[in-house]
Each structure stands twice: as structure tokens, then as C-alpha cells.
Enzyme design. Structure first.
Site, PDB file in Angstrom:
ATOM      1  N   ASP A 175       0.852  -1.189   0.000  1.00 11.11           N
ATOM      2  CA  ASP A 175       0.000   0.000   0.000  1.00 11.11           C
ATOM      3  C   ASP A 175       0.890   1.243   0.000  1.00 11.11           C
ATOM      4  OD1 ASP A 175      -2.056  -1.771   0.190  1.00 11.11           O
ATOM      5  OD2 ASP A 175      -2.776  -1.111   2.163  1.00 11.11           O
ATOM      6  N   HIS A 195      -6.271   2.461  -4.193  1.00 12.90           N
ATOM      7  CA  HIS A 195      -6.324   2.525  -2.722  1.00 12.90           C
ATOM      8  C   HIS A 195      -7.095   3.779  -2.288  1.00 12.90           C
ATOM      9  CE1 HIS A 195      -5.301   1.283   1.245  1.00 12.90           C
ATOM     10  NE2 HIS A 195      -4.286   2.115   1.464  1.00 12.90           N
ATOM     11  N   HIS A 219      -7.573   8.600   0.642  1.00 10.82           N
ATOM     12  CA  HIS A 219      -7.409   7.744   1.823  1.00 10.82           C
ATOM     13  C   HIS A 219      -8.425   8.056   2.923  1.00 10.82           C
ATOM     14  CE1 HIS A 219      -5.212   5.268   4.830  1.00 10.82           C
ATOM     15  NE2 HIS A 219      -4.709   4.674   3.759  1.00 10.82           N
ATOM     16  N   HIS A 253       3.827  -2.234   3.212  1.00 13.17           N
ATOM     17  CA  HIS A 253       3.665  -0.822   2.862  1.00 13.17           C
ATOM     18  C   HIS A 253       4.977  -0.305   2.281  1.00 13.17           C
ATOM     19  CE1 HIS A 253       0.562  -1.541   5.897  1.00 13.17           C
ATOM     20  NE2 HIS A 253      -0.104  -0.519   5.366  1.00 13.17           N
TER      21      HIS A 253
END
Length: 259
Positions: free
Chosen positions: A60, A111, A115, A205
Site C-alpha cells: 500500500d 487505494h 485515503h 507498505h
């Protein structure tokens, strides 16, 4: 002899249970039907039922960018393809890294755009977050994402229905490296290699402190055990599948065979 006093709430509960038992008996409602009702909650894909030794490594990207090239180089050394879930604002800041990831053959997926906690948005708000991110990625990679990982791993029926309506798949993970907690490289390594199985989706990540150091060791170990590293797109089933209560995706043919 003791006298037992029942409150109105207790009596109401007893009556409700009696009615339920009688109803189940009269209409012959099976355990399977009750289970179906219980499974009405929609789930993302956490992992895949697979006989093949395949695993999907995912990253991510929402904030920093200091180690993206290191990740590309390490993955390239082991000829491993990974899936990168990018936030639209990250794409805005680092378009050259988006292109580098795509040029290296990695899967670039959604994603969200900023966010947020997607389930807290309206349907229109969710669609806007997803579509804006898709557009930004497609502009650079020439490919429109087909997968989304919700920020914070947070989802709801309405979000999954929204994603489905856009022809996309909602993706979670069954192995969490917890690299965002700045665990040591050895801790990240142990969390991953001790929990991976066929069809696993592993969460990392970018810009996590010790992920680049841990990644090479993980790739070396899993390669020695015969695992192949594939993108989530190539791991999941696109049709004719079912998802069990754990989020594991099965081919319906497999479920039928097991019965």
C-alpha cells in the site's frame, strides 16, 4: 419451596424463543438456511483457495516514497511480480514512481483517491474516490485498475456493492507484515514466512522502515519452498466463485466437489 419471580423482559424473551422454536419446526427451516441468513454480510477477498504454491505480495502506498526503487530492484532480483495499491494523492506526487512500477511489470491498483474511511461516505462519495484514483492511474499506466483495497481495511456491504457495480474486486489480506509499526526486519520476516500458505495475500507498505531489508530474505525463503509470486489479478478467481466466512475465495466447482 422457593418462589421464582420473572420480569416482563424475561417472560418476553421466553415467549420469543418458544415462537422461534415452533416456527422452525412448522416450516422446516434447516441449519443451512439459517447459515445462509447469517452469511448475508458481504466480504472482500482475503485469500484464495489454491492447490498451487502461489502467493501475492502487495504494497500500500499512501505517504512516503523513499524506498520504492529499492522495492522494485529487490523484486526484480527474484523475478517477482507484486501488486501496488496506490492512493490518488500519492500518484499526484510521484508520477515517475508510478511509471517505474508499471514499467517493471507490477500491477498498479486502487487505494482510494484521498485515503478516507470509505464506508462513511455516501455511495456517490465512494464512487468519486474510486473513479478519480482510477483515472489518475490509467493516465500514467494506460491501464484502469480492477481492484481496490479500502483504506484502513475498513469495508461495509454498501462499499462492496459499490465496488462490484464498478466491475471491480475488493481486496484485503490474510498475512499482515505489520511493517507500518516499524517492526525489525527479522520480525517482519517471521510474521510473513510463518503464516504464508497457498493463495495468501500479504500486506506490506512502501516507505515502511525495515521492509526493504526484510523483503529480500522473504523472497529467498519462499522461493526455496517453491512459491511463485503473482499479482492479485492473476491469483483471484474472476467468476464462478464463492467467498466463505473467513474471506477465502473458492471456485464454486471446488465447493460442489467437497460436498
Amino acid at each position: 419451596m422457593k418462589t421464582i419471580f420473572l420480569t416482563k423482559k424475561t417472560l418476553a424473551l421466553i415467549c420469543f424463543l418458544l415462537v422461534l422454536v415452533i416456527t422452525l419446526g412448522i416450516f422446516g427451516i434447516s441449519k443451512g438456511a439459517v447459515a445462509t441468513i447469517a452469511q448475508s454480510r458481504l466480504l472482500p477477498i482475503y485469500c484464495v483457495d489454491s492447490e498451487k504454491k502461489c502467493v501475492a505480495l502487495t504494497f500500500d502506498a499512501a505517504w512516503g516514497n523513499e524506498d520504492t526503487q529499492d522495492l522494485i530492484d529487490t523484486l526484480g532480483k527474484y523475478k517477482a511480480k507484486a501488486t501496488f495499491f496506490l492512493v490518488g494523492s500519492w500518484v499526484d506526487k510521484y508520477p515517475e514512481s508510478v511509471k517505474a512500477l508499471s514499467d517493471a511489470g507490477h500491477s498498479i491498483q486502487n487505494h482510494s483517491n484521498t485515503h478516507p474511511n470509505l464506508p462513511q461516505l455516501s455511495e456517490e462519495g465512494m464512487k468519486q474516490e474510486i473513479n478519480l484514483c482510477n483515472e489518475k492511474i490509467a493516465k500514467i499506466t494506460k491501464k484502469t485498475p480492477t481492484l481496490i483495497r479500502p483504506p484502513y481495511g475498513d469495508y461495509s456491504n454498501s462499499l462492496i456493492e459499490c465496488v462490484n457495480s464498478l466491475g471491480m474486486y475488493t481486496i484485503q489480506w490474510d498475512v499482515d507484515s505489520l511493517d507500518w509499526k516499524d517492526l525489525s526486519a527479522d520480525e517482519i520476516y517471521n510474521r510473513v514466512v510463518n503464516n504464508v500458505k497457498n493463495g495468501s495475500i500479504v500486506l506490506f507498505h512502501n516507505a515502511a522502515l525495515n521492509t526493504p531489508e526484510a523483503l529480500g530474505k522473504i523472497l529467498e525463503k519462499l522461493s526455496s519452498e517453491g512459491y511463485k509470486f503473482v499479482t492479485v489479478e492473476n491469483l483471484i478467481y474472476k467468476s464462478g466463485y464463492s467467498i466463505d466466512h473467513t474471506g477465502k475465495q473458492f471456485l464454486c466447482e471446488t465447493l460442489t466437489t467437497e460436498k
